[in-house]
Design an enzyme around this catalytic site. Structure first.
Site, PDB file in Angstrom:
ATOM      1  N   ASP A 101       0.837  -1.197   0.000  1.00  0.00           N
ATOM      2  CA  ASP A 101       0.000   0.000   0.000  1.00  0.00           C
ATOM      3  C   ASP A 101       0.876   1.253   0.000  1.00  0.00           C
ATOM      4  O   ASP A 101       2.072   1.184   0.262  1.00  0.00           O
ATOM      5  CB  ASP A 101      -0.966   0.014   1.190  1.00  0.00           C
ATOM      6  N   ASP A 120       9.180   3.518  13.348  1.00  0.00           N
ATOM      7  CA  ASP A 120       9.810   2.414  14.072  1.00  0.00           C
ATOM      8  C   ASP A 120      11.249   2.098  13.656  1.00  0.00           C
ATOM      9  O   ASP A 120      12.153   2.091  14.484  1.00  0.00           O
ATOM     10  CB  ASP A 120       8.925   1.147  14.046  1.00  0.00           C
ATOM     11  N   ASP A 174       1.262   5.045   1.487  1.00  0.00           N
ATOM     12  CA  ASP A 174       0.821   5.995   2.512  1.00  0.00           C
ATOM     13  C   ASP A 174       1.429   7.367   2.232  1.00  0.00           C
ATOM     14  O   ASP A 174       2.550   7.475   1.740  1.00  0.00           O
ATOM     15  CB  ASP A 174       1.257   5.515   3.909  1.00  0.00           C
TER      16      ASP A 174
HETATM   17  P1  ATP Z   1       3.797  -3.430   5.156  1.00  0.00           P
HETATM   18  O1  ATP Z   1       4.502  -3.644   3.874  1.00  0.00           O
HETATM   19  O2  ATP Z   1       3.637  -4.666   5.970  1.00  0.00           O
HETATM   20  O3  ATP Z   1       2.509  -2.661   5.047  1.00  0.00           O
HETATM   21  P2  ATP Z   1       4.763  -1.008   6.382  1.00  0.00           P
HETATM   22  O4  ATP Z   1       6.158  -0.568   6.694  1.00  0.00           O
HETATM   23  O5  ATP Z   1       4.024  -0.228   5.356  1.00  0.00           O
HETATM   24  O6  ATP Z   1       4.828  -2.544   6.004  1.00  0.00           O
HETATM   25  P3  ATP Z   1       2.564  -0.436   8.128  1.00  0.00           P
HETATM   26  O7  ATP Z   1       2.109  -1.248   9.281  1.00  0.00           O
HETATM   27  O8  ATP Z   1       1.698  -0.347   6.922  1.00  0.00           O
HETATM   28  O9  ATP Z   1       3.993  -1.015   7.746  1.00  0.00           O
HETATM   29  O10 ATP Z   1       2.901   1.007   8.686  1.00  0.00           O
HETATM   30  C1  ATP Z   1       3.236   2.107   7.835  1.00  0.00           C
HETATM   31  C2  ATP Z   1       4.372   2.939   8.454  1.00  0.00           C
HETATM   32  O11 ATP Z   1       3.957   3.478   9.707  1.00  0.00           O
HETATM   33  C3  ATP Z   1       5.634   2.128   8.758  1.00  0.00           C
HETATM   34  O12 ATP Z   1       6.471   2.024   7.633  1.00  0.00           O
HETATM   35  C4  ATP Z   1       6.253   2.943   9.886  1.00  0.00           C
HETATM   36  O13 ATP Z   1       6.967   4.044   9.374  1.00  0.00           O
HETATM   37  C5  ATP Z   1       5.040   3.461  10.642  1.00  0.00           C
HETATM   38  N1  ATP Z   1       4.657   2.562  11.767  1.00  0.00           N
HETATM   39  C6  ATP Z   1       3.782   1.532  11.733  1.00  0.00           C
HETATM   40  N2  ATP Z   1       3.657   0.936  12.926  1.00  0.00           N
HETATM   41  C7  ATP Z   1       4.487   1.618  13.754  1.00  0.00           C
HETATM   42  C8  ATP Z   1       4.802   1.496  15.134  1.00  0.00           C
HETATM   43  N3  ATP Z   1       4.259   0.546  15.883  1.00  0.00           N
HETATM   44  N4  ATP Z   1       5.683   2.392  15.654  1.00  0.00           N
HETATM   45  C9  ATP Z   1       6.226   3.370  14.889  1.00  0.00           C
HETATM   46  N5  ATP Z   1       5.976   3.518  13.590  1.00  0.00           N
HETATM   47  C10 ATP Z   1       5.111   2.667  13.014  1.00  0.00           C
HETATM   48 MG    MG Z   2       1.955  -0.571   4.794  1.00  0.00          MG
END
Ligand code: ATP
Ligand code: MG
Length: 407
Positions: free
Chosen positions: A63, A141, A65
């Site tokens: 996705d 994170d 963001d």
């Molecule tokens: P995926 O490919 O699994 O979606 P992602 O990195 O996009 O991985 P998401 O859970 O969609 O992970 O979260 C989007 C963003 O929000 C992350 O890349 C990170 O920067 C931030 N984020 C998500 N969860 C946390 C957390 N628990 N603490 C701090 N930042 C977070």
């Molecule tokens: Mg994501």
């Protein structure tokens, strides 16, 4: 002498368009629409998070963001298709049919999205959580998740050293990992997920903090932990993921009986990893087909090493009960997993008339997969499983014939 009056140096590193591989043709057109619209109205608009990480690695993001200087009420005015969720920090979902582009105002606190949604029911709270691109990068994170792609000049802005860590394939917490993991223990599971999924190593201090604070995972919200447990299976890297969970101690916190069974059956050499490796092969096949393995099958495979150690009547229920109490897995996954474990006695013998009615069970295909995974992991003969599969295919043909006759 006037040194203290100097403006704080800009600590971000900017990678110009020619210095990175992100191309707009790999960005979702609706995400681009959101970015351009915000930018044309004078707001800062970045692609943020996992999407930037995946694009830099040449992977297809799940996705896209967006991070922006526009406030939630401004977003609502700009986009007719905008829905605000959460109370404390309002996250904007900009919807294009079934697709959602999550758009968040830059923040400064370290609260994660999961917590924001959990707190949504608590009612409106004072909103002093907005921040700058810099604070928004530092509240994320891991460094690899803290990069921004700027739509204004197509550059990548790096406040946290994420570019270097992507190049070196390292998962590193932003800030002090001891603090960041205590603040939100689910981050430790996210480190496991990214490390196993991307094949990255966890940086030494980050890993040491996980080993130190693993037990904090028990204080995290159960639904978030349960969701992350099932995420560890996606993309077919569950063997590496659960091995890391076990090595850090988190598996022992969440599923102590399973961790004990792994220790008892050889630790690093336990048959547990073999079961998960064969499941991973299936996960990869299903993903290519655009399908997903059921959580019932995943749960059953995960807990099989414990089932083998128990070997008593009613063991399936008892074994799966542990996932119900500590993780609160959905009841449907629980019942499917118990049925799959119990199907072993039936499917280890060739199909005969009285037994063959089982092919009409709703979970039969999962049972077939479960039994094949066990046989293959244990190096057994797959002929009996194949016979059941043939019988099932035959059923399909019979049904079609019946429909033809009836038609
Ligand atoms: P995926 O490919 O699994 O979606 P992602 O990195 O996009 O991985 P998401 O859970 O969609 O992970 O979260 C989007 C963003 O929000 C992350 O890349 C990170 O920067 C931030 N984020 C998500 N969860 C946390 C957390 N628990 N603490 C701090 N930042 C977070
Ligand atoms: Mg994501």
């Amino acid at each position: 002498m006037f040194g203290f009056l100097k403006k704080k140096a800009n600590r971000s590193v900017v990678y110009k368009r020619q210095d990175h591989c992100i191309s707009r043709k790999n960005i979702d057109p609706d995400a681009l629409k959101v970015l351009y619209r915000l930018s044309s109205m004078g707001f800062t608009a970045y692609l943020v998070g996992g999407g930037v990480r995946d694009l830099l690695m040449g992977r297809k993001p799940k996705d896209f963001d967006v991070g922006t200087s526009a406030k939630p009420n401004e977003l609502r005015k700009i986009f007719r298709n905008c829905f605000l969720i959460g109370r404390r920090f309002r996250l904007a979902q900009i919807r294009f049919g079934a697709k959602v582009i999550e758009t968040a105002t830059f923040r400064q606190n370290s609260q994660s999205v999961g917590e924001i949604i959990e707190h949504a029911a608590e009612g409106p709270q004072e909103d002093n959580t907005f921040g700058t691109p810099e604070t928004d990068a530092y509240r994320r994170d891991f460094t690899v998740n803290g990069l921004f792609y700027d739509i204004k000049d197509f550059s990548v802005i790096d406040w946290v050293g994420g570019m270097k860590d992507i190049k070196n394939r390292v998962i590193r917490a932003i800030g002090d990992p001891n603090i960041r993991f205590q603040e939100d223990p689910v981050r430790m599971m996210r480190a496991v997920k990214f490390s196993s999924r991307l094949g990255f190593t966890i940086e030494r201090k980050t890993f040491a903090a996980m080993k130190r604070h693993h037990a904090c995972i028990l204080s995290a919200s159960q639904p978030r932990v349960c969701e992350e447990v099932f995420r560890l299976f996606t993309y077919g890297h569950s063997a590496e993921a659960f091995k890391l969970m076990w090595r850090t101690g988190m598996l022992g916190d969440l599923l102590p009986e399973l961790a004990a069974a792994i220790d008892k059956t050889g630790g690093e050499k336990s048959v547990e990893w073999k079961y998960l490796e064969v499941l991973d092969e299936l996960e990869k096949i299903r993903e290519k087909e655009g399908l997903e393995v059921s959580n019932g099958l995943r749960a059953a495979v995960l807990m099989t090493a414990l089932l083998k150690v128990e070997r008593k009547d009613g063991a399936s229920r008892r074994v799966m009960q542990t996932m119900l109490t500590t993780l609160k897995i959905p009841k449907t996954a629980y019942f499917t997993a118990v049925l799959l474990m119990e199907s072993r006695v039936r499917l280890c013998k060739p199909p005969t008339k009285p037994r063959s009615r089982f092919i009409y069970n709703r979970d039969f295909l999962d049972a077939l997969d479960y039994n094949r995974i066990l046989v293959r992991a244990e190096g057994g003969d797959e002929r009996t499983v194949n016979a059941w599969a043939d019988l099932y295919d035959q059923k399909g043909i019979n049904n079609e014939c019946e429909e033809l006759v009836q038609g």
